[in-house]
Design a protein around this motif. Structure first.
Motif, PDB file in Angstrom:
ATOM      1  N   ARG A  98       0.856  -1.177   0.000  1.00 39.20           N
ATOM      2  CA  ARG A  98       0.000   0.000   0.000  1.00 39.20           C
ATOM      3  C   ARG A  98       0.898   1.236   0.000  1.00 39.20           C
ATOM      4  O   ARG A  98       1.823   1.316   0.810  1.00 39.20           O
ATOM      5  N   VAL A  99       0.604   2.150  -0.906  1.00 41.63           N
ATOM      6  CA  VAL A  99       1.369   3.391  -0.989  1.00 41.63           C
ATOM      7  C   VAL A  99       0.407   4.552  -0.768  1.00 41.63           C
ATOM      8  O   VAL A  99      -0.587   4.699  -1.487  1.00 41.63           O
ATOM      9  N   ILE A 100       0.710   5.357   0.232  1.00 41.35           N
ATOM     10  CA  ILE A 100      -0.082   6.540   0.574  1.00 41.35           C
ATOM     11  C   ILE A 100       0.783   7.761   0.290  1.00 41.35           C
ATOM     12  O   ILE A 100       1.946   7.818   0.704  1.00 41.35           O
ATOM     13  N   ALA A 101       0.234   8.724  -0.424  1.00 44.64           N
ATOM     14  CA  ALA A 101       1.016   9.911  -0.784  1.00 44.64           C
ATOM     15  C   ALA A 101       0.266  11.181  -0.406  1.00 44.64           C
ATOM     16  O   ALA A 101      -0.964  11.258  -0.538  1.00 44.64           O
ATOM     17  N   ALA A 102       1.015  12.169   0.058  1.00 43.65           N
ATOM     18  CA  ALA A 102       0.452  13.497   0.252  1.00 43.65           C
ATOM     19  C   ALA A 102       0.155  14.107  -1.118  1.00 43.65           C
ATOM     20  O   ALA A 102       0.871  13.832  -2.097  1.00 43.65           O
ATOM     21  N   ASP A 103      -0.881  14.914  -1.207  1.00 46.92           N
ATOM     22  CA  ASP A 103      -1.292  15.410  -2.525  1.00 46.92           C
ATOM     23  C   ASP A 103      -0.341  16.442  -3.116  1.00 46.92           C
ATOM     24  O   ASP A 103      -0.501  16.846  -4.275  1.00 46.92           O
ATOM     25  N   ASP A 104       0.682  16.858  -2.345  1.00 43.61           N
ATOM     26  CA  ASP A 104       1.697  17.759  -2.907  1.00 43.61           C
ATOM     27  C   ASP A 104       3.005  17.025  -3.208  1.00 43.61           C
ATOM     28  O   ASP A 104       4.024  17.660  -3.493  1.00 43.61           O
ATOM     29  N   LEU A 123       6.049  12.429 -12.101  1.00 46.56           N
ATOM     30  CA  LEU A 123       4.624  12.248 -11.844  1.00 46.56           C
ATOM     31  C   LEU A 123       4.247  12.936 -10.540  1.00 46.56           C
ATOM     32  O   LEU A 123       4.830  12.642  -9.494  1.00 46.56           O
ATOM     33  N   ARG A 124       3.284  13.825 -10.611  1.00 45.40           N
ATOM     34  CA  ARG A 124       2.741  14.410  -9.394  1.00 45.40           C
ATOM     35  C   ARG A 124       1.648  13.502  -8.861  1.00 45.40           C
ATOM     36  O   ARG A 124       0.917  12.869  -9.627  1.00 45.40           O
ATOM     37  N   PRO A 136      -4.530  14.969   1.653  1.00 45.33           N
ATOM     38  CA  PRO A 136      -3.823  16.178   2.091  1.00 45.33           C
ATOM     39  C   PRO A 136      -2.715  15.815   3.076  1.00 45.33           C
ATOM     40  O   PRO A 136      -2.844  14.832   3.820  1.00 45.33           O
ATOM     41  N   PRO A 137      -1.637  16.588   3.110  1.00 47.63           N
ATOM     42  CA  PRO A 137      -0.522  16.259   4.010  1.00 47.63           C
ATOM     43  C   PRO A 137      -0.957  16.042   5.458  1.00 47.63           C
ATOM     44  O   PRO A 137      -0.427  15.147   6.136  1.00 47.63           O
ATOM     45  N   ALA A 138      -1.920  16.806   5.925  1.00 51.13           N
ATOM     46  CA  ALA A 138      -2.359  16.682   7.315  1.00 51.13           C
ATOM     47  C   ALA A 138      -3.085  15.375   7.580  1.00 51.13           C
ATOM     48  O   ALA A 138      -3.258  14.985   8.747  1.00 51.13           O
ATOM     49  N   ASP A 139      -3.505  14.669   6.499  1.00 51.14           N
ATOM     50  CA  ASP A 139      -4.277  13.437   6.667  1.00 51.14           C
ATOM     51  C   ASP A 139      -3.460  12.170   6.452  1.00 51.14           C
ATOM     52  O   ASP A 139      -4.015  11.065   6.483  1.00 51.14           O
ATOM     53  N   VAL A 140      -2.169  12.305   6.223  1.00 54.82           N
ATOM     54  CA  VAL A 140      -1.344  11.117   5.964  1.00 54.82           C
ATOM     55  C   VAL A 140      -1.328  10.188   7.171  1.00 54.82           C
ATOM     56  O   VAL A 140      -1.456   8.965   7.041  1.00 54.82           O
ATOM     57  N   ASP A 141      -1.175  10.741   8.370  1.00 55.13           N
ATOM     58  CA  ASP A 141      -1.156   9.909   9.577  1.00 55.13           C
ATOM     59  C   ASP A 141      -2.421   9.062   9.681  1.00 55.13           C
ATOM     60  O   ASP A 141      -2.350   7.855   9.953  1.00 55.13           O
ATOM     61  N   ALA A 142      -3.564   9.691   9.482  1.00 53.07           N
ATOM     62  CA  ALA A 142      -4.828   8.961   9.597  1.00 53.07           C
ATOM     63  C   ALA A 142      -4.949   7.900   8.511  1.00 53.07           C
ATOM     64  O   ALA A 142      -5.451   6.788   8.764  1.00 53.07           O
ATOM     65  N   ALA A 143      -4.466   8.203   7.307  1.00 55.18           N
ATOM     66  CA  ALA A 143      -4.517   7.229   6.217  1.00 55.18           C
ATOM     67  C   ALA A 143      -3.629   6.026   6.519  1.00 55.18           C
ATOM     68  O   ALA A 143      -3.988   4.874   6.223  1.00 55.18           O
ATOM     69  N   VAL A 144      -2.463   6.285   7.126  1.00 54.56           N
ATOM     70  CA  VAL A 144      -1.578   5.186   7.515  1.00 54.56           C
ATOM     71  C   VAL A 144      -2.255   4.312   8.569  1.00 54.56           C
ATOM     72  O   VAL A 144      -2.247   3.076   8.476  1.00 54.56           O
TER      73      VAL A 144
END
Length: 460
Positions: free
Chosen positions: A315-321, A361-362, A377-385
């Motif tokens: 699983r790969v989770i990325a911040a949108d920036d 690739l963005r 969003p960067p602030a939501d990466v922790d919750a996604a993990v």
């Protein structure tokens, strides 16, 4: 070792010895004339051709002699230096490699190419290559020594890497801050240990890899996944062919996909180079390895080796920036196993755009969804993990990801790829265009650009 093997080596040995004689007759590389360098190049090419032909015919016998007919497991450096003692001139000695390691990359003779010829020859043989690859899946001595402390405390600092148990997951946080988490010899060694600890930890069910916060002025306070290979270290001659370029692919990245090998083919504990059993818990009788699902969380960018890593994760989770790139063709080095995995993951055309043309690739581009599963969003990466850890902790995940990996990349396919990679990556490491680019890059770094950290572009 049979007398037939010794006899067969005599002809190639004479060719290799002649190359050493010519090297001894000329000045150090920086002080040679063009004619002298051409003479050296021709002699080295003849020696490498002779070694390659010898290993194509006798590589299996050489490997069996080094490993007691595959009853002993050796690390890559142990194997190649044992080969130097077994057959004089087959590969460089410890002393020769020590002398090389003191030089900048452009000043070296390229003795690592001779190691590349050796590993390519071993990997090209099915039995030898398969055993060599499995041997690199064993737990490292350092991980075994640290396991009691980690089990008790739930955390350990490995220098460029921090390992922590967080709930049901083992978090590996890259902390090579000054270089924007660029990869070097020390980080590769730490990653090997960190992945071992994560897989040996009975109290966690999932592994997570993420970059830590940076101290570099341009990215201070921001998390960064990876800037790829440390080009300043490459220019300075501090990137090892064996301990970085090969160990990376056959060591911890293979462990991410194939797990940690704890028993041999007969169900006995794996052994060390002396033939002694490694003291680790035995896995369930139905398997030889311990495996876990892995999550990568990408903040800011995953460049070069960082992007390559993503292809081994569940699983790969990325911040949108965030963005991803593989600037392999621009730098001249093969991007690890990306050329095997990216076409399967993203398709042939996109793989060529990324690898051959350096397409970036963005995370928000539609094509990037072939690389990452979730963009938040960067602030939501922790919750996604946290959500991914909960999902991948389901009991059936391990068996299913094992079968998916087997179907997508059978060990025989990886072995065949690595046999070619082992040789050609060694050659690219000393190619004129690579040396020219890293020297220019080092010059920019000396003027204050910060090297691979300030202008990230690396890829192993």
């Amino acid at each position: 070792m049979t007398s037939a093997l010794v006899t067969a080596w005599q002809g190639p040995r004479a060719v290799a010895a002649r190359a050493e004689e010519i090297l001894a007759q000329v000045p150090a590389k920086a002080g040679r004339t063009a004619e002298e360098q051409a003479r050296v190049d021709e002699a080295l090419a003849e020696a490498r051709r002779a070694r390659g032909a010898f290993l194509a015919e006798h590589g299996q016998a050489v490997y069996d002699a080094l490993t007691g007919h595959r009853t002993r497991c050796l690390w890559l450096d142990e194997l190649v230096f044992a080969a130097a003692e077994l057959l004089d001139g087959l590969v460089p000695t410890r002393a020769q490699m020590a002398a090389e390691s003191a030089l900048a990359q452009a000043g070296k003779e390229g003795r690592e190419i001779d190691q590349a010829v050796f590993f390519a020859g071993v990997l090209s043989h099915e039995q030898a290559g398969t055993h060599l690859m499995e041997a690199q899946l064993r737990p490292t001595d350092r991980a075994l020594a640290l396991l009691p402390e980690y089990t008790e405390r739930g955390g350990v600092d490995l220098g460029p890497l921090r390992v922590d148990r967080v709930g049901r997951a083992t978090h590996l946080t890259v902390t090579n801050e000054a270089a924007l988490n660029a990869e070097d010899n020390e980080l590769i060694a730490a990653m090997d240990v960190g992945v071992d600890l994560a897989l040996l930890d009975d109290l966690s069910t999932v592994g997570v890899l993420r970059g830590g916060e940076m101290t570099h002025p341009r990215y201070r306070g921001r998390r960064v996944f990876s800037a790829g290979i440390n080009l300043r270290h490459l220019d300075a001659g501090r990137i090892s062919y064996t301990d970085f370029l090969l160990r990376r692919e056959l060591g911890y990245i293979s462990k991410l996909q194939r797990g940690l090998l704890l028993t041999d083919g007969n169900g006995r504990p794996v052994t060390d180079g002396r033939g002694e059993p490694v003291q680790v818990p035995r896995p369930h009788w139905s398997t030889r390895t311990v495996q876990k699902p892995w999550i990568a969380a990408v903040d800011t960018f995953a460049i070069g080796g960082g992007m390559q890593l993503l292809f081994a994760f569940d699983r790969v989770i990325a911040a949108d920036d965030a963005y991803f790139s593989l600037p392999a063709a621009q730098e001249g080095i093969i991007p690890g196993v990306a050329n095997l995995r990216l076409p399967r993951i993203a398709g042939n055309r996109l793989a060529r755009q990324v690898v051959l043309s350096g397409r970036r690739l963005r995370a928000t581009e539609p094509e990037a969804r072939l690389i990452c599963d979730d963009v938040v969003p960067p602030a939501d990466v922790d919750a996604a993990v946290d959500a991914a850890v909960e999902e991948l902790s389901a009991p059936a995940v391990v068996a299913n990801r094992m079968m998916l990996n087997l179907a997508e990349e059978p060990p025989a396919v990886l072995r065949a790829y690595m046999a070619e990679f082992a040789l050609h990556q060694g050659l690219r490491l000393y190619a004129d265009d690579v040396l020219e680019k890293t020297t220019k890059f080092s010059g920019k770094a000396a003027q204050g650009d910060g090297g691979g950290a300030a202008a990230p572009s690396g890829s192993p």
